[in-house]
Write a protein that holds these residues in place. Structure first.
Motif, PDB file in Angstrom:
ATOM      1  N   GLY A   1       0.793  -1.411   0.007  1.00  0.00           N
ATOM      2  CA  GLY A   1      -0.065   0.146  -0.195  1.00  0.00           C
ATOM      3  C   GLY A   1       0.770   1.295  -0.016  1.00  0.00           C
ATOM      4  N   VAL A   2       0.072   2.401  -0.025  1.00  0.00           N
ATOM      5  CA  VAL A   2       0.785   3.673  -0.027  1.00  0.00           C
ATOM      6  C   VAL A   2       0.192   4.519   1.215  1.00  0.00           C
ATOM      7  CG1 VAL A   2       1.438   5.750  -1.258  1.00  0.00           C
ATOM      8  CG2 VAL A   2       1.226   3.480  -2.208  1.00  0.00           C
ATOM      9  N   ALA A   3       1.202   5.175   2.158  1.00  0.00           N
ATOM     10  CA  ALA A   3       0.637   6.230   2.995  1.00  0.00           C
ATOM     11  C   ALA A   3       1.240   7.631   2.151  1.00  0.00           C
ATOM     12  CB  ALA A   3       1.578   6.017   4.176  1.00  0.00           C
ATOM     13  N   VAL A   4      -0.101   8.443   2.444  1.00  0.00           N
ATOM     14  CA  VAL A   4      -0.042   9.677   1.710  1.00  0.00           C
ATOM     15  C   VAL A   4      -0.438  10.914   2.771  1.00  0.00           C
ATOM     16  CG1 VAL A   4      -0.853  11.020  -0.245  1.00  0.00           C
ATOM     17  CG2 VAL A   4      -0.612   8.852  -0.378  1.00  0.00           C
ATOM     18  N   PHE A   5       0.478  11.890   2.748  1.00  0.00           N
ATOM     19  CA  PHE A   5       0.089  13.004   3.796  1.00  0.00           C
ATOM     20  C   PHE A   5      -0.071  14.088   2.785  1.00  0.00           C
ATOM     21  CE2 PHE A   5       3.213  12.102   7.527  1.00  0.00           C
ATOM     22  CZ  PHE A   5       2.279  11.066   7.903  1.00  0.00           C
ATOM     23  N   SER A   6      -1.477  14.837   3.089  1.00  0.00           N
ATOM     24  CA  SER A   6      -1.697  15.879   1.994  1.00  0.00           C
ATOM     25  C   SER A   6      -1.737  17.106   3.061  1.00  0.00           C
ATOM     26  CB  SER A   6      -3.045  15.714   1.612  1.00  0.00           C
ATOM     27  OG  SER A   6      -3.639  16.748   0.828  1.00  0.00           O
ATOM     28  N   GLN A   7      -0.950  18.030   2.695  1.00  0.00           N
ATOM     29  CA  GLN A   7      -0.726  19.480   3.561  1.00  0.00           C
ATOM     30  C   GLN A   7      -0.752  20.464   2.580  1.00  0.00           C
ATOM     31  OE1 GLN A   7       2.936  19.721   5.487  1.00  0.00           O
ATOM     32  NE2 GLN A   7       2.079  19.704   7.593  1.00  0.00           N
ATOM     33  N   SER A   8      -1.508  21.554   3.155  1.00  0.00           N
ATOM     34  CA  SER A   8      -1.450  22.882   2.370  1.00  0.00           C
ATOM     35  C   SER A   8      -0.075  23.472   2.413  1.00  0.00           C
ATOM     36  CB  SER A   8      -2.646  23.780   3.192  1.00  0.00           C
ATOM     37  OG  SER A   8      -2.522  24.996   2.325  1.00  0.00           O
ATOM     38  N   THR A   9       0.161  23.936   0.998  1.00  0.00           N
ATOM     39  CA  THR A   9       1.391  24.791   0.990  1.00  0.00           C
ATOM     40  C   THR A   9       1.090  26.219   0.550  1.00  0.00           C
ATOM     41  OG1 THR A   9       1.378  23.931  -1.109  1.00  0.00           O
ATOM     42  CG2 THR A   9       2.753  22.886   0.288  1.00  0.00           C
ATOM     43  N   GLN A  10      -0.220  26.706   0.860  1.00  0.00           N
ATOM     44  CA  GLN A  10      -0.776  28.103   0.493  1.00  0.00           C
ATOM     45  C   GLN A  10       0.270  29.182   1.095  1.00  0.00           C
ATOM     46  OE1 GLN A  10      -2.822  28.338  -1.965  1.00  0.00           O
ATOM     47  NE2 GLN A  10      -2.179  30.458  -1.897  1.00  0.00           N
ATOM     48  N   ASP A  11       0.519  28.500   2.311  1.00  0.00           N
ATOM     49  CA  ASP A  11       1.412  29.799   3.179  1.00  0.00           C
ATOM     50  C   ASP A  11       2.667  29.900   2.373  1.00  0.00           C
ATOM     51  OD1 ASP A  11       2.332  27.165   3.736  1.00  0.00           O
ATOM     52  OD2 ASP A  11       3.030  27.557   5.632  1.00  0.00           O
ATOM     53  N   VAL A  12       3.446  29.016   1.942  1.00  0.00           N
ATOM     54  CA  VAL A  12       4.517  29.109   1.229  1.00  0.00           C
ATOM     55  C   VAL A  12       4.259  29.825  -0.326  1.00  0.00           C
ATOM     56  CG1 VAL A  12       6.529  27.921  -0.328  1.00  0.00           C
ATOM     57  CG2 VAL A  12       5.710  27.113   2.120  1.00  0.00           C
ATOM     58  N   VAL A  13       3.212  29.602  -1.002  1.00  0.00           N
ATOM     59  CA  VAL A  13       2.919  30.206  -2.222  1.00  0.00           C
ATOM     60  C   VAL A  13       2.629  31.701  -1.928  1.00  0.00           C
ATOM     61  CG1 VAL A  13       1.156  30.419  -4.024  1.00  0.00           C
ATOM     62  CG2 VAL A  13       2.216  27.946  -3.288  1.00  0.00           C
ATOM     63  N   SER A  14       1.821  31.917  -0.770  1.00  0.00           N
ATOM     64  CA  SER A  14       1.453  33.282  -0.393  1.00  0.00           C
ATOM     65  C   SER A  14       2.629  34.036  -0.189  1.00  0.00           C
ATOM     66  CB  SER A  14       0.419  33.236   0.811  1.00  0.00           C
ATOM     67  OG  SER A  14      -0.508  32.621   0.550  1.00  0.00           O
ATOM     68  N   ASN A  15       3.611  33.372   0.709  1.00  0.00           N
ATOM     69  CA  ASN A  15       4.850  34.285   0.723  1.00  0.00           C
ATOM     70  C   ASN A  15       5.699  34.359  -0.168  1.00  0.00           C
ATOM     71  OD1 ASN A  15       4.377  34.143   3.708  1.00  0.00           O
ATOM     72  ND2 ASN A  15       5.343  32.160   4.140  1.00  0.00           N
ATOM     73  N   ILE A  16       5.756  33.511  -1.345  1.00  0.00           N
ATOM     74  CA  ILE A  16       6.318  33.697  -2.630  1.00  0.00           C
ATOM     75  C   ILE A  16       5.647  34.922  -3.516  1.00  0.00           C
ATOM     76  CG2 ILE A  16       7.293  32.877  -4.875  1.00  0.00           C
ATOM     77  CD1 ILE A  16       8.709  31.929  -2.379  1.00  0.00           C
ATOM     78  N   ASN A  17       4.437  34.816  -3.525  1.00  0.00           N
ATOM     79  CA  ASN A  17       3.642  35.917  -4.104  1.00  0.00           C
ATOM     80  C   ASN A  17       3.867  37.312  -3.400  1.00  0.00           C
ATOM     81  OD1 ASN A  17       2.701  34.187  -6.104  1.00  0.00           O
ATOM     82  ND2 ASN A  17       0.718  33.851  -4.799  1.00  0.00           N
ATOM     83  N   SER A  18       4.092  37.131  -2.258  1.00  0.00           N
ATOM     84  CA  SER A  18       4.373  38.513  -1.473  1.00  0.00           C
ATOM     85  C   SER A  18       5.688  39.060  -1.942  1.00  0.00           C
ATOM     86  CB  SER A  18       4.299  38.359  -0.044  1.00  0.00           C
ATOM     87  OG  SER A  18       4.326  39.453   0.767  1.00  0.00           O
ATOM     88  N   ILE A  19       6.477  37.948  -1.822  1.00  0.00           N
ATOM     89  CA  ILE A  19       8.069  38.426  -2.189  1.00  0.00           C
ATOM     90  C   ILE A  19       7.903  38.869  -3.592  1.00  0.00           C
ATOM     91  CG2 ILE A  19      10.267  37.691  -2.915  1.00  0.00           C
ATOM     92  CD1 ILE A  19      10.014  35.825  -0.267  1.00  0.00           C
ATOM     93  N   LYS A  20       7.147  38.247  -4.621  1.00  0.00           N
ATOM     94  CA  LYS A  20       7.172  38.858  -6.082  1.00  0.00           C
ATOM     95  C   LYS A  20       6.466  40.249  -6.141  1.00  0.00           C
ATOM     96  CE  LYS A  20       7.193  34.191  -8.194  1.00  0.00           C
ATOM     97  NZ  LYS A  20       6.331  33.161  -9.035  1.00  0.00           N
ATOM     98  N   GLN A  21       5.478  40.245  -5.479  1.00  0.00           N
ATOM     99  CA  GLN A  21       4.708  41.753  -5.530  1.00  0.00           C
ATOM    100  C   GLN A  21       5.722  42.741  -4.887  1.00  0.00           C
ATOM    101  OE1 GLN A  21       1.280  41.040  -2.901  1.00  0.00           O
ATOM    102  NE2 GLN A  21       0.116  40.018  -4.649  1.00  0.00           N
ATOM    103  N   ASN A  22       6.425  42.325  -3.781  1.00  0.00           N
ATOM    104  CA  ASN A  22       7.408  43.723  -3.276  1.00  0.00           C
ATOM    105  C   ASN A  22       8.637  43.716  -4.507  1.00  0.00           C
ATOM    106  OD1 ASN A  22       6.014  43.528  -0.903  1.00  0.00           O
ATOM    107  ND2 ASN A  22       7.397  41.872   0.078  1.00  0.00           N
ATOM    108  N   TYR A  23       8.923  42.495  -5.057  1.00  0.00           N
ATOM    109  CA  TYR A  23       9.884  42.701  -6.139  1.00  0.00           C
ATOM    110  C   TYR A  23       9.342  43.502  -7.349  1.00  0.00           C
ATOM    111  CZ  TYR A  23      13.684  39.852  -4.837  1.00  0.00           C
ATOM    112  OH  TYR A  23      14.795  39.329  -4.173  1.00  0.00           O
ATOM    113  N   THR A  24       7.961  43.337  -7.552  1.00  0.00           N
ATOM    114  CA  THR A  24       7.453  43.923  -8.562  1.00  0.00           C
ATOM    115  C   THR A  24       7.505  45.585  -8.269  1.00  0.00           C
ATOM    116  OG1 THR A  24       6.108  42.192  -9.346  1.00  0.00           O
ATOM    117  CG2 THR A  24       5.239  44.350  -9.933  1.00  0.00           C
ATOM    118  N   ILE A  25       6.988  45.926  -6.973  1.00  0.00           N
ATOM    119  CA  ILE A  25       7.115  47.394  -6.675  1.00  0.00           C
ATOM    120  C   ILE A  25       8.301  47.837  -6.623  1.00  0.00           C
ATOM    121  CG2 ILE A  25       6.469  48.848  -4.621  1.00  0.00           C
ATOM    122  CD1 ILE A  25       4.396  46.699  -3.696  1.00  0.00           C
ATOM    123  N   ILE A  26       9.170  47.302  -6.170  1.00  0.00           N
ATOM    124  CA  ILE A  26      10.480  47.655  -6.192  1.00  0.00           C
ATOM    125  C   ILE A  26      11.028  48.052  -7.688  1.00  0.00           C
ATOM    126  CG2 ILE A  26      13.061  47.367  -5.922  1.00  0.00           C
ATOM    127  CD1 ILE A  26      12.134  45.941  -3.299  1.00  0.00           C
TER     128      ILE A  26
END
Length: 449
Positions: free
Chosen positions: A132-157
């Motif tokens: 069989g297979v054991a699967v963990f499913s975990q939200s990574t939206q916090d990482v994606v949000s942080n990356i998007n925030s960094i990109k937005q800051n980069y865009t502003i700069i």
């Protein structure tokens, strides 16, 4: 473009590092979990499996799935996907035996809201067989949000930087374009013959230096144009004087009747003298043109300077005798140098002729030749009327005469000293002069050996 590239690369590096760091920790965790539940999974103890999955899901703040060897969910900590077959690439890789652990990130829609989740899978092994297979499913939206925030800051700069660069560029361009426009206007003025045009460029940068060079060039062009005008005027005047004299003499003969033979001969003699004067002037003009154009009409050759000087002195000796002037030449050593013999002889002749011309009866002209380690010195000293100090800087100019009236009476063209200096420069040398009004002059032709 560089900033955009840095933004994309930096964002990707941060995103990959964060996701890989989380994936590494979760893969280790799911791998440990798969080992702990292998016994219950093989025994099909659904209650125990569910309790462990529920507890682990709470620990990881995510979802735990246990799938059989066909990819069908047997246990779901959320109790929603039991009996559902899942065909995620991570699960297929493990069930096909390609890898023991695998992970991936997928965009999931729940209640109309999309978010990113990471799936971390590990094989459940019993007796060396994947059951069989054991699967963990975990939200990574916090990482994606942080990356998007960094990109937005980069865009502003980025846009702030672009705006700042645009503003700075505008002012710099205006600052640079003004002096360049001045230079363009100056160049256009020169093309129509206005050599008085100057540019006013302040500063110490390259454009200011270019402006200074432009002003120097226009000043030089203005000087050349002025000299050209003066040359044409002077040359025309010099040629006009003998022509006028010849015309007057000719008309005097033509309009007189029964002119005695002696007067004919006297007038024709004067006309012949004026023709000789014109010929001398034209020859000097042609020589000047050749020298200035670099066409010497001769080649450098080794010559004994003493012989050149002696020939000039011998040629002009009779003229000196007629004026009761003592012309002497002294040389204590042989001096050989590479030179243009004809041109050098002409320069020496011009200096000696001038010395005789401006020395009164009973005076003397002394010509001497000597050398040192590097130069030969041909000196012509006279006891003539001398030259005032304020005149010394101008005597080598074309058509310049210290005493204009007397010079024309003696038949000079006004080019003699100019040609002497030009010939000296042609040889890489110079002409030195020492003179005092009423006490004579010493002209020294300095030539490199």
């Amino acid at each position: 473009m560089a900033f955009s590239l840095v933004t994309v690369v930096t964002s990707n590096i941060i995103e990959n590092n964060l996701l890989k760091s989380r994936a590494s920790a979760n893969l280790q965790d799911v791998s440990d979990f798969s080992v702990r539940v292998a016994g219950e999974f093989a025994a099909l103890d659904a209650q125990a499996l569910y309790e462990k999955a529920l507890q682990k899901g709470q620990d990881i703040s995510g979802r735990v799935l246990l799938l059989d060897s066909y990819g069908v969910v047997q246990v779901d900590s959320y109790s929603r996907l039991n009996g559902v077959r899942i065909k995620l690439p991570e699960i297929i890789e493990i069930l096909s035996g390609q890898r023991d652990t695998s992970y991936g990130f997928h965009k999931i829609g729940t209640d109309g809201a999309d978010f990113w989740a990471g799936y971390y899978a590990s094989a459940i092994v019993e007796n060396s067989e994947i059951i069989g297979v054991a699967v963990f499913s975990q939200s990574t939206q916090d990482v994606v949000s942080n990356i998007n925030s960094i990109k937005q800051n980069y865009t502003i700069i980025y846009w702030v930087a672009v705006l700042a660069v645009a503003i700075i560029s505008y002012f710099l361009t205006s600052h640079l374009s003004r002096p360049l426009e001045q230079l363009r206007e100056g160049a256009m003025a020169i093309t129509v013959g206005d050599f008085k045009k100057r540019v006013q460029i302040e500063g110490k940068d390259e454009i200011a230096e270019l402006g200074k060079a432009f002003n120097t060039m226009t000043a030089r062009l203005e000087d050349v144009d002025k000299q050209r005008s003066e040359f044409v005027s002077n040359a025309s005047h010099e040629l006009k004087t003998p022509l006028t004299s010849m015309k007057i003499l000719t008309e005097s003969i033509l309009y007189q009747e029964q002119v005695p033979e002696e007067i004919y001969k006297d007038f024709l003699s004067d006309i012949n003298g004026q023709i000789d004067r014109m010929t001398s002037l034209i020859n000097d003009l042609l020589l000047m043109t050749r020298i200035e154009s670099g066409d010497n009409g001769a080649k450098m050759e080794e010559a004994e300077l003493g012989e050149l000087v002696q020939n000039v002195v011998d040629t002009l000796g009779p003229i000196a005798e007629q004026k009761d002037i003592l012309l002497t030449y002294t040389s204590r050593q042989a001096v050989c140098a590479k030179c243009f013999p004809r041109r050098l002889s002409q320069a020496i002749r011009n200096l000696v002729e001038n010395a005789i011309k401006y020395t009164g009866e009973g005076g003397s002209v002394q010509v001497s030749l000597k050398k040192d380690a590097h130069f030969a010195y041909i000196a012509i000293a006279d006891t003539g009327e001398g030259i005032a100090k304020e005149e010394l800087d101008r005597i080598f100019e074309r058509f310049y005469r210290v005493d204009k009236a007397r010079a024309r009476e003696t038949g000079g063209s006004g080019l003699g000293l100019y040609l002497v200096r030009s010939i000296a420069v042609m040889h890489g040398g110079r002409v030195d002069v020492e003179s005092e009004k009423g006490k004579g002059s010493v002209f020294t032709l300095v030539l490199p050996l």
